[in-house]
Motif scaffolding. Structure first.
Motif, PDB file in Angstrom:
ATOM      1  N   GLN A 144      25.802  44.044  -0.735  1.00 19.94           N
ATOM      2  CA  GLN A 144      24.738  43.568   0.187  1.00 19.94           C
ATOM      3  C   GLN A 144      24.346  42.052  -0.157  1.00 19.94           C
ATOM      4  O   GLN A 144      24.165  41.190   0.633  1.00 19.94           O
ATOM      5  N   GLY A 145      24.417  41.633  -1.401  1.00 20.30           N
ATOM      6  CA  GLY A 145      24.213  40.326  -1.968  1.00 20.30           C
ATOM      7  C   GLY A 145      25.277  39.421  -1.469  1.00 20.30           C
ATOM      8  O   GLY A 145      25.125  38.521  -0.962  1.00 20.30           O
ATOM      9  N   LEU A 146      26.438  39.797  -1.334  1.00 22.98           N
ATOM     10  CA  LEU A 146      27.604  39.080  -0.764  1.00 22.98           C
ATOM     11  C   LEU A 146      27.249  38.884   0.829  1.00 22.98           C
ATOM     12  O   LEU A 146      27.409  37.812   1.031  1.00 22.98           O
ATOM     13  N   PRO A 151      20.747  36.453  -4.052  1.00 27.48           N
ATOM     14  CA  PRO A 151      20.918  36.393  -5.507  1.00 27.48           C
ATOM     15  C   PRO A 151      20.669  38.069  -5.828  1.00 27.48           C
ATOM     16  O   PRO A 151      19.888  38.884  -5.060  1.00 27.48           O
ATOM     17  N   ILE A 152      21.205  38.304  -6.835  1.00 30.95           N
ATOM     18  CA  ILE A 152      20.965  39.608  -7.694  1.00 30.95           C
ATOM     19  C   ILE A 152      20.670  39.515  -9.072  1.00 30.95           C
ATOM     20  O   ILE A 152      20.836  38.376  -9.684  1.00 30.95           O
ATOM     21  N   THR A 153      19.654  40.550  -9.510  1.00 34.31           N
ATOM     22  CA  THR A 153      19.228  40.393 -10.877  1.00 34.31           C
ATOM     23  C   THR A 153      19.546  41.603 -11.482  1.00 34.31           C
ATOM     24  O   THR A 153      20.044  42.687 -10.931  1.00 34.31           O
ATOM     25  N   VAL A 168      21.832  35.848 -10.750  1.00 35.21           N
ATOM     26  CA  VAL A 168      23.107  35.097 -10.155  1.00 35.21           C
ATOM     27  C   VAL A 168      23.666  35.096  -8.850  1.00 35.21           C
ATOM     28  O   VAL A 168      22.802  35.974  -7.982  1.00 35.21           O
ATOM     29  N   ASP A 169      23.971  34.129  -8.288  1.00 33.44           N
ATOM     30  CA  ASP A 169      24.632  34.168  -6.899  1.00 33.44           C
ATOM     31  C   ASP A 169      25.918  34.742  -6.792  1.00 33.44           C
ATOM     32  O   ASP A 169      26.885  34.187  -7.389  1.00 33.44           O
ATOM     33  N   PRO A 170      26.308  35.929  -6.389  1.00 32.98           N
ATOM     34  CA  PRO A 170      27.333  36.761  -6.231  1.00 32.98           C
ATOM     35  C   PRO A 170      28.579  35.956  -5.268  1.00 32.98           C
ATOM     36  O   PRO A 170      27.980  35.640  -4.052  1.00 32.98           O
ATOM     37  N   HIS A 171      29.608  35.794  -5.827  1.00 28.64           N
ATOM     38  CA  HIS A 171      30.457  35.040  -5.335  1.00 28.64           C
ATOM     39  C   HIS A 171      31.704  35.891  -4.826  1.00 28.64           C
ATOM     40  O   HIS A 171      32.463  35.996  -3.697  1.00 28.64           O
ATOM     41  N   LEU A 205      18.671  43.640  -5.572  1.00 35.84           N
ATOM     42  CA  LEU A 205      18.422  42.240  -4.877  1.00 35.84           C
ATOM     43  C   LEU A 205      17.204  41.395  -5.173  1.00 35.84           C
ATOM     44  O   LEU A 205      16.030  42.035  -5.229  1.00 35.84           O
ATOM     45  N   ALA A 206      17.769  40.202  -5.195  1.00 36.23           N
ATOM     46  CA  ALA A 206      16.564  39.445  -5.357  1.00 36.23           C
ATOM     47  C   ALA A 206      15.956  38.829  -4.025  1.00 36.23           C
ATOM     48  O   ALA A 206      16.672  39.022  -3.045  1.00 36.23           O
ATOM     49  N   HIS A 207      14.849  38.167  -4.128  1.00 37.16           N
ATOM     50  CA  HIS A 207      14.140  37.478  -2.900  1.00 37.16           C
ATOM     51  C   HIS A 207      14.923  36.246  -2.709  1.00 37.16           C
ATOM     52  O   HIS A 207      15.487  35.585  -3.608  1.00 37.16           O
TER      53      HIS A 207
END
Length: 316
Positions: A144-146, A151-153, A168-171, A205-207
């Motif tokens: 979902q983050g991708l 970002p995710i925590t 982090v920012d998932p890549h 999932l972060a805001h």
């Protein structure tokens, strides 16, 4: 077959732009003269092959040229379906399953039996033997983050037992040696890091959102960072013949050399951490560190502690 080689040359030129004739000859294990004959054949078939001169020259295709989708053979489609199904053994995904159905539907009904046989020739099963639910949940949140560039925590537990909170920012999700990893830009460290999913807790999932950074993932940057000389220690290991096959699986048959005394020697390099100590101890008495001495001493210290743990009856 020449036809297969011609098609492969066209695909390489589409993907890489300009390619030297020598590189093509090395790739297909033919002479440079054969490559130039192939190029002439492609030109006669109406494929716009261009030869560029000079230091940055090479062989290429006219800008904008693309292959028609019908160029995919049934065997090509079977290979794609097999790869998709293999990934799905570890990580189910509805969109991926629908894609498999779409690809399968392209094959004519008269060829369906042969197509199914091709897709069942081998199966790469990455699934866990037990309790895959926690991993699936993490993968779904990370995907979902991708997809949403969010970002995710999570709380991360390192191999040494240290616990840290990360944003982090998932890549990229990486499946390596039967384990899933996340390659992500870490806010706390201000750089890209690899995180093993089984060490991640409370993944959320972060805001907000992020912009993907430009990185060449084809070069596998996580592999380069892991293998840099400053991050690894060179070791000489000796193995008993009983575990020769295991050593060959890990280090390659060419790097497991008989020493003439019934044992086998390997020269290897790994990052030095608790994982490395546990890995060596996993061979039991069938492996011995010859060099460097400080790792040999550390393995002996841990082994002596294990002996002490089992020297007396367990405390209740």
């Amino acid at each position: 077959m020449k036809l297969d080689r011609l098609l492969a040359i066209v695909v390489l030129l589409i993907n890489r732009g300009r390619v030297q004739a020598k590189d093509l000859a090395d790739t297909f294990e033919v002479s440079i003269r054969t490559i130039y004959r192939d190029i002439d054949t492609l030109g006669q078939a109406g494929i716009p092959v261009v030869t560029y001169q000079g230091m940055s020259g090479g062989i290429g295709l006219a800008e904008g040229y693309r292959l028609d989708r019908n160029v995919l053979t049934d065997r090509d489609l079977a290979s794609i379906v097999t790869a998709l199904r293999s990934v799905s053994t570890s990580h189910t995904n509805v969109a991926r399953e629908l894609l498999v159905e779409k690809l399968s539907s392209i094959v004519p009904e008269s060829k369906n039996d042969d197509f199914q046989a091709d897709t069942n020739r081998f199966i790469v099963d990455y699934s866990m033997w037990t309790h895959p639910e926690a991993l699936q949940n993490k993968l779904q949140i990370i995907e979902q983050g991708l997809d949403q560039l969010r970002p995710i925590t999570f709380t991360y537990c390192s191999a040494e037992g240290a616990r840290t909170y990360r944003t982090v920012d998932p890549h990229t999700l990486v499946l390596k040696k039967h384990s899933w990893y996340l390659y992500a830009f870490c806010h706390e460290r201000n750089e890209f890091r690899m995180f093993k999913l089984v060490r991640m807790q409370d993944v959320t999932l972060a805001h907000g959102s992020f912009v993907r950074k430009s990185i060449n993932l084809q070069d596998r940057p996580w592999q380069q960072e892991w293998a840099t000389p400053g991050n690894t220690v060179a070791m000489t290991l000796r193995f008993h013949a009983r575990v020769r096959h295991i050593a060959e699986e890990w280090f390659g048959i060419e790097n497991v050399i008989p020493d003439g005394q019934g044992y086998y020697i390997s020269q290897v390099a790994f990052p030095e951490d608790n994982w490395l100590y546990g890995f060596i101890l996993g061979f039991g008495a069938d492996a011995e560190v010859l060099e460097p001495l400080h790792i040999r001493d550390e393995i002996r210290r841990i082994a002596e502690q294990i002996v002490q743990n089992y020297a007396a009856p367990p405390q209740t």
